[in-house]
Design an enzyme around this catalytic site. Structure first.
Site, mmCIF file in Angstrom:
data_model
loop_
_atom_site.group_PDB
_atom_site.id
_atom_site.type_symbol
_atom_site.label_atom_id
_atom_site.label_comp_id
_atom_site.label_asym_id
_atom_site.label_seq_id
_atom_site.Cartn_x
_atom_site.Cartn_y
_atom_site.Cartn_z
ATOM 1 N N TRP A 43 -8.065 -34.614 -15.144
ATOM 2 C CA TRP A 43 -7.724 -35.330 -16.365
ATOM 3 C C TRP A 43 -8.844 -36.355 -16.526
ATOM 4 O O TRP A 43 -8.961 -37.283 -15.731
ATOM 5 C CB TRP A 43 -6.361 -36.010 -16.231
ATOM 6 N N ASN A 56 -9.637 -38.416 -7.473
ATOM 7 C CA ASN A 56 -8.635 -38.823 -8.450
ATOM 8 C C ASN A 56 -8.635 -40.349 -8.455
ATOM 9 O O ASN A 56 -8.451 -40.952 -7.400
ATOM 10 C CB ASN A 56 -7.259 -38.267 -8.008
ATOM 11 N N GLY A 57 -8.865 -40.965 -9.616
ATOM 12 C CA GLY A 57 -8.891 -42.427 -9.682
ATOM 13 C C GLY A 57 -10.092 -42.910 -10.475
ATOM 14 O O GLY A 57 -10.765 -42.120 -11.137
ATOM 15 N N HIS A 63 12.118 -53.541 -43.258
ATOM 16 C CA HIS A 63 11.127 -54.602 -43.049
ATOM 17 C C HIS A 63 9.716 -54.026 -42.990
ATOM 18 O O HIS A 63 8.798 -54.665 -42.485
ATOM 19 C CB HIS A 63 11.453 -55.375 -41.766
ATOM 20 N N GLU A 118 4.453 -36.571 -28.444
ATOM 21 C CA GLU A 118 3.581 -36.215 -27.321
ATOM 22 C C GLU A 118 3.394 -34.710 -27.159
ATOM 23 O O GLU A 118 2.379 -34.273 -26.645
ATOM 24 C CB GLU A 118 4.050 -36.849 -26.012
ATOM 25 N N ARG A 138 -0.847 -32.004 -13.453
ATOM 26 C CA ARG A 138 -1.424 -33.345 -13.300
ATOM 27 C C ARG A 138 -2.675 -33.548 -14.140
ATOM 28 O O ARG A 138 -3.218 -34.646 -14.213
ATOM 29 C CB ARG A 138 -1.772 -33.597 -11.832
ATOM 30 N N LYS A 180 9.087 -38.100 -27.431
ATOM 31 C CA LYS A 180 9.122 -36.662 -27.080
ATOM 32 C C LYS A 180 8.420 -35.855 -28.163
ATOM 33 O O LYS A 180 7.608 -34.995 -27.878
ATOM 34 C CB LYS A 180 10.556 -36.133 -26.934
ATOM 35 N N GLU A 186 12.640 -42.993 -27.526
ATOM 36 C CA GLU A 186 12.387 -41.888 -26.605
ATOM 37 C C GLU A 186 12.321 -40.550 -27.364
ATOM 38 O O GLU A 186 11.467 -39.703 -27.070
ATOM 39 C CB GLU A 186 13.483 -41.872 -25.525
ATOM 40 N N CYS A 211 -5.094 -35.915 -12.464
ATOM 41 C CA CYS A 211 -5.982 -35.189 -11.559
ATOM 42 C C CYS A 211 -5.204 -34.728 -10.326
ATOM 43 O O CYS A 211 -4.441 -35.479 -9.742
ATOM 44 C CB CYS A 211 -7.185 -35.999 -11.069
ATOM 45 N N LYS A 216 0.655 -35.464 -16.235
ATOM 46 C CA LYS A 216 1.793 -36.065 -15.538
ATOM 47 C C LYS A 216 1.236 -37.043 -14.516
ATOM 48 O O LYS A 216 0.154 -36.814 -13.981
ATOM 49 C CB LYS A 216 2.537 -34.928 -14.834
HETATM 50 C C1 F6R Z 1 6.727 -39.302 -21.491
HETATM 51 C C2 F6R Z 1 6.242 -39.512 -20.142
HETATM 52 C C3 F6R Z 1 5.529 -40.777 -19.833
HETATM 53 C C4 F6R Z 1 6.029 -41.347 -18.487
HETATM 54 C C5 F6R Z 1 5.190 -42.570 -18.082
HETATM 55 C C6 F6R Z 1 5.705 -43.199 -16.816
HETATM 56 O O1 F6R Z 1 7.385 -38.081 -21.621
HETATM 57 O O2 F6R Z 1 6.394 -38.679 -19.293
HETATM 58 O O3 F6R Z 1 5.666 -41.704 -20.850
HETATM 59 O O4 F6R Z 1 7.367 -41.687 -18.621
HETATM 60 O O5 F6R Z 1 3.866 -42.178 -17.906
HETATM 61 O O6 F6R Z 1 5.667 -42.314 -15.753
HETATM 62 P P1 F6R Z 1 6.494 -42.546 -14.439
HETATM 63 O O7 F6R Z 1 7.936 -42.517 -14.796
HETATM 64 O O8 F6R Z 1 6.106 -41.412 -13.543
HETATM 65 O O9 F6R Z 1 6.100 -43.876 -13.885
#
Ligand code: F6R
Length: 614
Positions: A76, A102-103, A510, A494, A28, A491, A487, A2, A609
């Site tokens: 969000w 936001n929250g 396994h 997501e 966001r 990527k 990782e 948000c 984000k």
């Molecule tokens: C994946 C991604 C998330 C963040 C996670 C932690 O691409 O962006 O998995 O890594 O939400 O976020 P931060 O690093 O901002 O604490």
């Protein structure tokens, strides 16, 4: 998670300013968006719509209402599905107040019960509507002082919030408050802004105040006042933000994600700037200097983070334990905070976070400090809550990361962690001067090697074309590259929505090997290491099941390419540092697969984000 933007000023262009801000904040959350303005007749007008910001903006542009004050939000969804009705801003029952939030309000259902008994009706499924009605109820009861009503109400709220409110009763004033979720106040000539981060306000000012938990801000175009929930006046500290507008624009790329992937030679270099010097053969961990002795004497090191940041922590575990021989544990912040971790003053805990606002990580910092352990941050966002809450920390200096999938933050996290590991190892005399200097040279050379890998993007694009219609992909690797496999899988899943899992290569048999069918893509990191021949044996096992093997190799073991279906050959580097190179092709692969699927790489579904709710 948000985005909030609010404006009050001497110019009647609130609507335009708010929508510009919402575009900057859209990363966001993009389930819905909207703004609320006070018009000349002192009525609150709301323009909001489900979906991306442009849709709500279209509604506003039809009316082009002039106003000096307003609030905006890009959502969000937490409480209530993403639809027009649940979009913010949300009006109170009397329509005298409008709020963006936001929250999460944890005690919203008990408050809602109280309000229902008093005759309030609700038009949305949100906790936010409960909050604004509760504020209104206290305002009506307590003699019409909005500031007092706000602090009384917020004292009774459990949960996290950043809010901005306009109201018909005090139409010149914009109110904001925070607990847990971020809120920045921007100060310009006869204008004030409230925002979730600095990105929507840098066009207007570099002067900001980072509001602290449980503080309330009241601004008109002339005045600013900050108080705490006890109604005591606070003298705020005004800080300068150094963000440049170019850093938050796409700069000719089709997406922020591609821009941020391609930027990595520079962002990694920035993370090393002033910390590594090959001429003087020196390495300084600026930012945590005061805690080096604590680290050298630590009983153990714990690394806490979420998602990509957690993966960076796993790579550091391999590196730190190998070279410092200090025991390391890596924990998900969401687990750490609720399991009453055993900590004391001999423990040092690193918190890794790009945004510096992740709710679980922030709460883990507070718990760590309460228990007397040292809390150190490895954070990208300057001035963020985690950066401020930790005892000390190293900023990544990677620049703003806007693409929802984390890319350049990961490689900067790794370079910082490697630098810390190398410095500690030398101070502990676990590595000799010659090796130390060699390592400094290797670290310094990384941006150049990353640049070479980025030149291979067309090879990766061709592989993406082969796999983009697949339903599922497995990633396998060993040792320090096992977290890189995790990782890489994160990527891909997501942003492309292809099911993807990462495994230590030997673990496949396994269980997960049962998933393999003819043509299932298995992406293998098989750059040169002590265990790479064992990985080759795992490749054979996969091939025997007729899966499609895509291997990341380096210039020293190119011959493996004959054994696999597709290969990406990258420059050779010491295995300990190879994660920072091996992730680059995997980022590009996820990017191109998503482009072939015709999806928006920067706005994957259900994600946002900066996860400011737990
Ligand atoms: C994946 C991604 C998330 C963040 C996670 C932690 O691409 O962006 O998995 O890594 O939400 O976020 P931060 O690093 O901002 O604490």
């Amino acid at each position: 998670m948000c985005g909030i933007i609010a404006y009050v000023g001497d110019k009647p262009s609130a609507g335009k300013i708010l929508f510009k801000g919402l575009h900057a904040l859209e990363y966001r959350g993009y389930d819905s968006s909207g703004i609320a303005l006070l018009n000349e007749r002192n009525n609150i007008k709301v323009f909001k719509k489900k979906g991306i910001v442009k849709l709500a903006e279209k509604k506003f542009l039809k009316e082009k209402l002039n106003s000096n004050i307003g609030i905006g939000h890009t959502r969000w969804a937490t409480h209530g599905e993403p639809n027009n009705k649940n979009s913010h801003p949300i009006l109170s029952y009397s329509k005298n107040f409008a709020i963006v939030h936001n929250g999460i309000i944890e005690n919203y259902s008990s408050l809602k019960q109280i309000l229902l008994e008093k005759g309030y009706e609700f038009n949305t499924d949100t906790d936010t509507e409960v909050l604004i009605n509760y504020i209104e109820e206290i305002y009506n009861k307590s003699g019409s002082n909005f500031e007092n009503a706000l602090s009384t109400a917020l004292r009774q709220i459990r949960g996290a919030f950043a809010i901005a409110i306009i109201n018909k009763k005090t139409p010149k004033y914009l109110y904001g408050a925070r607990r847990g979720s971020p809120l920045v106040v921007g100060i310009a000539e006869k204008k004030f802004f409230l925002a979730s981060d600095a990105s929507p306000i840098i066009k207007y000012t570099n002067d900001v105040i980072y509001l602290k938990d449980n503080e309330i801000v009241k601004v008109s175009s002339e005045n600013l006042k900050i108080t705490n929930l006890k109604k005591e006046k606070i003298n705020p500290e005004i800080k300068k933000i150094e963000l440049k507008i170019e850093e938050i624009e796409k700069g000719g790329f089709d997406s922020f994600m591609l821009k941020e992937i391609m930027e990595q030679p520079k962002s990694i270099k920035r993370s090393m700037l002033g910390r590594i010097n090959v001429n003087t053969k020196s390495l300084f961990i600026n930012g945590i200097n005061d805690y080096v002795n604590k680290l050298l004497n630590a009983r153990r090191i714990i690394i806490v983070g979420c998602g990509t940041s957690w993966h960076a922590g796993l790579v550091a575990e391999y590196f730190f334990e190998k070279y410092t021989r200090i025991p390391v544990e890596v924990e998900y912040a969401s687990e750490f905070r609720y399991r009453n971790p055993i900590l004391n003053s001999n423990d040092v805990v690193f918190f890794i976070s790009q945004s510096g606002e992740t709710a679980d990580t922030l709460e883990s910092v507070k718990i760590t400090k309460k228990k007397g352990a040292t809390a150190l941050g490895i954070v990208n966002s300057v001035g963020s809550s985690i950066a401020r809450a930790t005892d000390e920390g190293c900023y990544l200096h990677a620049g703003p990361e806007i693409g929802v999938a984390s890319t350049k933050a990961f490689t900067s996290q790794l370079i910082i962690l490697f630098m810390i590991g190398v410095r500690l190892a030398r101070r502990l005399d676990k590595i000799k001067e010659k090796k130390y200097v060699e390592m400094i040279y290797q670290l310094d050379n990384i941006p150049k090697l990353v640049k070479e890998i980025l030149k291979k993007k067309n090879i990766i694009k061709n592989i993406a074309k082969i796999i983009y219609k697949k339903k599922s992909c497995l990633y396998m690797a060993r040792g320090t590259n096992y977290p890189v496999g995790l990782e890489g899988a994160l990527k891909l899943k997501e942003i492309s929505y292809i099911h993807a899992e990462g495994y230590p290569a030997a673990e496949l048999k396994h269980g997960p090997i049962a998933l393999l069918e003819k043509g299932t893509p298995v992406i293998v990191i098989c750059t040169r290491s002590d265990e790479y021949e064992k990985t080759i044996a795992n490749i054979e096992e996969v091939k025997a099941r007729k899966a499609m093997v895509i291997a990341i190799l380096d210039s020293k073991n190119k011959h493996v390419s004959k054994m696999v279906d597709h290969s990406i050959v990258i420059p050779q580097i010491k295995n300990d540092f190879s994660p920072i190179l091996n992730i680059i092709p995997l980022q590009l692969l996820a990017y191109y697969v998503t482009k072939y699927k015709g999806l928006d790489v920067d706005k994957p579904r259900n994600l946002a984000k900066s996860v400011t709710v737990e």
